[in-house]
Write an enzyme that holds these catalytic residues in place. Structure first.
Site, short mmCIF file in Angstrom:
data_model
loop_
_atom_site.label_atom_id
_atom_site.label_comp_id
_atom_site.label_asym_id
_atom_site.label_seq_id
_atom_site.Cartn_x
_atom_site.Cartn_y
_atom_site.Cartn_z
N HIS A 115 0.31 -7.46 -3.47
CA HIS A 115 -0.78 -6.86 -4.24
C HIS A 115 -0.25 -6.06 -5.42
CE1 HIS A 115 -3.47 -7.17 -0.41
NE2 HIS A 115 -3.33 -8.32 -1.03
N CYS B 92 4.15 -1.53 -29.33
CA CYS B 92 2.95 -2.23 -29.83
C CYS B 92 1.71 -1.36 -29.91
CB CYS B 92 2.64 -3.43 -28.94
SG CYS B 92 4.03 -4.52 -28.62
N ASN C 257 0.72 -3.00 15.73
CA ASN C 257 -0.44 -2.37 15.09
C ASN C 257 -1.17 -1.52 16.12
OD1 ASN C 257 -1.94 -2.25 12.51
ND2 ASN C 257 -3.65 -3.04 13.72
N PHE D 275 -6.22 3.29 2.25
CA PHE D 275 -7.33 3.17 1.31
C PHE D 275 -8.51 2.41 1.88
CE2 PHE D 275 -3.62 3.38 -1.74
CZ PHE D 275 -3.84 4.71 -2.07
N ARG D 276 -8.26 1.55 2.88
CA ARG D 276 -9.34 0.72 3.43
C ARG D 276 -9.96 1.29 4.71
NH1 ARG D 276 -9.62 -3.86 0.56
NH2 ARG D 276 -7.76 -4.50 -0.58
#
Length: 245
Positions: A123, A154, A216, A37-38
């Site tokens: 997150h 509710c 990475n 997403f980034r």
């Protein structure tokens, strides 16, 4: 030859370690087909996304919030994503009796689906939502089945279990506590750009004295905080460790 030696050294370190902590980011899930997403072309590239995913927007316009939330995270198709080799590797370490805790920045829940039981979702998670009044939980399928998901008891519009912009990180203290107990920190698939999580390697290395390993594809600018750096995909790293057995 040095590269092969590094794999062997890390394999032995994991074999001997009493407590292993793993920090994962988007790279742990992209190998399952989930978009980062980034990334430059990711969903967060839209300037409005931070507003749509903010606590303030949910409070002001909960119906509109859910419309954008579902579109942004494409939750109607989320069941198609499955755990990959990296997820399974971490679950296998746990099955072997290792004391391993995963601190993940990902919200897809694939570590749990892959079999890991000790996961701290920094997150939050896309897999569940809850009623803001009675706290009853609802699963992903319930969210998919209802355009604007409401509590059956509710009738309140549900609150997603993803940490929104403007929220604090409810699991931050638990994550830091684990860092101070760990022998080894493995950082997998994250650029270490988002605070406060970006400070975790420095805490582990400088304050705790843990062995630190980075996996990475891209350099992070924090290589000085790591004893071992593997510029690989996570699947390649796992394969490299497995071939040393």
């Amino acid at each position: 030859m040095i590269f092969v030696q590094q794999f062997e050294e890390v394999r032995l370190i994991l074999e001997k370690a009493k407590k292993i902590t793993v920090l994962t980011g988007a790279g742990a899930s992209t190998e399952s087909g989930i978009p980062d997403f980034r990334s430059a072309n990711g969903l967060y590239a839209d300037a409005n996304v931070e507003m749509y995913l903010s606590r303030g927007y949910y409070n002001r316009s909960p119906k509109e919030f859910w419309k954008h939330y579902k579109e942004i995270f494409q939750i109607n198709t989320f069941h198609q994503y499955k755990p990959n080799r990296g997820h399974r590797f971490l679950a296998e370490l746990e099955e072997q009796g290792k004391d391993i805790t995963i601190l993940t920045q990902n919200i897809d829940g694939l570590h749990q689906v892959g079999g890991s039981k000790h996961v701290i979702d920094l997150h939050g998670t896309l897999q569940t939502a809850h009623c803001p009044k009675c706290k009853t939980g609802y699963d992903l399928q319930y969210m998919i089945d209802h355009e604007v998901p409401r509590c059956q008891k509710c009738n309140f519009i549900l609150n997603p279990d993803v940490v929104l912009y403007g929220d604090t990180l409810p699991q931050y203290q638990n994550a830091v506590k684990r860092l101070y107990e760990t022998d080894v920190l493995i950082v997998m698939g994250t650029s270490l750009k988002v605070q406060p999580v970006a400070s975790f390697p420095e805490i582990a290395k400088r304050e705790v004295g843990a062995t630190t390993v980075l996996v990475n594809e891209e350099l992070t600018g924090q290589e000085y905080n790591f004893d071992y750096v593997f510029q690989n995909k996570i699947g390649e790293f796992v394969e490299g460790l497995s071939s040393r057995k």
